[in-house]
Design a protein around this motif. Sequence first.
Motif, PDB file in Angstrom:
ATOM      1  N   ARG A 178       0.805  -1.225   0.000  1.00 60.05           N
ATOM      2  CA  ARG A 178       0.000   0.000   0.000  1.00 60.05           C
ATOM      3  C   ARG A 178       0.837   1.274   0.000  1.00 60.05           C
ATOM      4  NH1 ARG A 178      -5.009  -0.911   3.955  1.00 60.05           N
ATOM      5  NH2 ARG A 178      -5.567   1.038   2.930  1.00 60.05           N
ATOM      6  N   THR A 179       2.152   1.142  -0.218  1.00 62.87           N
ATOM      7  CA  THR A 179       3.016   2.336  -0.156  1.00 62.87           C
ATOM      8  C   THR A 179       2.740   3.288  -1.324  1.00 62.87           C
ATOM      9  OG1 THR A 179       4.694   0.950   0.878  1.00 62.87           O
ATOM     10  CG2 THR A 179       5.423   3.098   0.082  1.00 62.87           C
ATOM     11  N   ASP A 180       2.703   4.566  -1.002  1.00 62.54           N
ATOM     12  CA  ASP A 180       2.478   5.649  -1.965  1.00 62.54           C
ATOM     13  C   ASP A 180       3.634   5.791  -2.953  1.00 62.54           C
ATOM     14  OD1 ASP A 180       0.244   7.256  -1.642  1.00 62.54           O
ATOM     15  OD2 ASP A 180       1.557   9.034  -1.449  1.00 62.54           O
ATOM     16  N   ALA A 181       3.331   6.123  -4.211  1.00 63.70           N
ATOM     17  CA  ALA A 181       4.390   6.308  -5.215  1.00 63.70           C
ATOM     18  C   ALA A 181       5.352   7.429  -4.800  1.00 63.70           C
ATOM     19  CB  ALA A 181       3.779   6.614  -6.561  1.00 63.70           C
ATOM     20  N   ALA A 182       4.834   8.519  -4.216  1.00 65.30           N
ATOM     21  CA  ALA A 182       5.694   9.654  -3.839  1.00 65.30           C
ATOM     22  C   ALA A 182       6.644   9.266  -2.704  1.00 65.30           C
ATOM     23  CB  ALA A 182       4.833  10.837  -3.414  1.00 65.30           C
ATOM     24  N   VAL A 183       6.201   8.355  -1.865  1.00 70.16           N
ATOM     25  CA  VAL A 183       7.047   7.882  -0.764  1.00 70.16           C
ATOM     26  C   VAL A 183       8.206   7.046  -1.325  1.00 70.16           C
ATOM     27  CG1 VAL A 183       7.073   6.321   1.252  1.00 70.16           C
ATOM     28  CG2 VAL A 183       5.214   7.985   0.967  1.00 70.16           C
ATOM     29  N   ILE A 184       7.896   6.238  -2.330  1.00 71.67           N
ATOM     30  CA  ILE A 184       8.945   5.412  -2.971  1.00 71.67           C
ATOM     31  C   ILE A 184       9.980   6.340  -3.601  1.00 71.67           C
ATOM     32  CG2 ILE A 184       9.433   3.643  -4.705  1.00 71.67           C
ATOM     33  CD1 ILE A 184       6.469   2.817  -4.554  1.00 71.67           C
ATOM     34  N   GLU A 185       9.484   7.316  -4.321  1.00 70.93           N
ATOM     35  CA  GLU A 185      10.370   8.249  -5.033  1.00 70.93           C
ATOM     36  C   GLU A 185      11.295   8.989  -4.051  1.00 70.93           C
ATOM     37  OE1 GLU A 185       9.166  11.940  -7.495  1.00 70.93           O
ATOM     38  OE2 GLU A 185       7.952  10.242  -8.171  1.00 70.93           O
TER      39      GLU A 185
END
Length: 505
Positions: free
Chosen positions: A160-167
């Motif tokens: 469920r991790t957000d794309a912006a958090v990955i980036e």
Amino acid sequence: MSHTITTIGIVGTGAMGRGIAQVAAEAGLRVKLHDAREGALDEARAFIAKLWDRGVAKQRFSQSRADALAARFEEAATLNELADCELVIEAIVERIDAKQKLFQQLEAVIGERAILATNTSSLSVTEIAAACSRPERVIGLHFFNPVPLMKVVEVIPGLRTDAAVIEATEALGQRFGHFTARATDTPGFLVNHAGRAFGTEALRALAEGVADHVTIDRLLKDQGGFRMGPFTLLDLTGLDVSHAVMESIYHQYYQEPRFRPSALTGQRLAAGLLGRKSGEGFYRYVDGQAVVPDEPAAPRATPMPVWISAEDADAQRALADLVETAGWPLETGATPSETALCLLTPYGEDATDCALRQGLDPARCVAVDMLAGLDRRRCLMTSPATRGDVRDAAHALLAADGTPVSAIHDSGGFVLQRVVACIVNVGADIAQQRVAEPATIDRAVELGLGYARGPLAMGDHYGAKRILSILENLQAASGDPRYRPSPWLRRRARLGLPLTATDAQ
Ligand SMILES: NC(=O)c1ccc[n+]([C@@H]2O[C@H](COP(=O)([O-])OP(=O)(O)OC[C@H]3O[C@@H](n4cnc5c(N)ncnc54)[C@H](O)[C@@H]3O)[C@@H](O)[C@H]2O)c1
């Protein structure tokens, strides 16, 4: 919306936390440190300061830079003091309940947009995140020990991790000067998953009585070019750690036969033979040095006629050169004479099957591992029927120019072939499962495990078709699904594509 990270928190300042703190300060961040144990922060700071002092002494940087770096650390006596961190990395005890509880406490303190990163190596990031009210802000950021030297970090988004958090997390890893290996949240992630074959297959060869641990180490180091042999590595890591990792990954994959651990390690662990740290593991340590028996001297033998199987033309040529250089008589007929020493060059087949399949007398057959050529070390293998004088003659011949030779008992795939084939196969299956991109798999393994080539490049180096046939022969003779080829490997080998290739479209 992008995340700007200038202040990070680190909870747990043990072996990993202090390494992460060091690289974070060097990357220009403000670093707030918290540990549950009194005195832990002082120890961590003193440890890092010593490393920086060494840098100053070696004139790698100035004293004023070392002082400025140290000034980037701040103590957080309580978790509340981490409130202004844009990202908090936890490197506490490896227990799901402890990590979940910590993240719940942190969620109550940190800002709405702050990221929570876990350095776990064996727990599910998704499961840790599941305890949080905002699982989309939780991510795995898995460093290796020692952090400043191991220039790779796995970035593991939970489901469920957000794309912006990955980036943002990837950008942070890059700022630390690390290669960021994005991998899925699967047991062992990428590097520890890829590292399963080396030790377990070597242990299997040991358990089968193919050779002793010293010989296996020598073969993999010299022939395979691995930085250290598997038993030296197990001793260095300590069986208390390695045995647990082997068992954990095996069970997390529901008894996947490729990861099946060996009965040898549990018993050695029970005996306290942990490795270097307990003074004895596979090797005994005196003053911190492993006691390694001398290499057995090559036997003397009178030259005899030598016949070489033509099944692998390149190998036949290389061995014929060696026979001629040694000045032994070479037989060039399609079949050997009654008195010839017969050299076979199997891939994945043992000496017994290889001799019988070619209609040769097993008593006069010796197999030579040609996978890595004849340069650094040579491995000869005999069937239970091979005569002692024939084995000695082959050994003397292969050692004639001074190159070291290891003689092993019969085994499908010698030592090098079976270990390399298993490494390539596990790497291929990591690609098949889309745990990470092929190029990421190879680079992360080079950096994280210290292999000269990642598993896919290793397969291409030795030849994907050859690796496939080694595995097929191992599986056919043993009946063990451990050796079943990954579809990634089988398809690319059959299509003549490199193992690093993704689908064409
Ligand atoms: N050691 C490795 O090679 C390695 C490599 C990659 C990942 N990891 C992971 O990193 C984490 C830390 O490992 P380590 O080897 O640094 O352990 P460590 O025992 O050296 O350090 C852990 C530190 O965390 C502190 N701590 C424990 N529980 C705490 C809590 N609830 N709150 C605050 N502080 C707490 C301890 O006092 C200790 O200082 C683990 O999850 C481990 O699996 C370790």
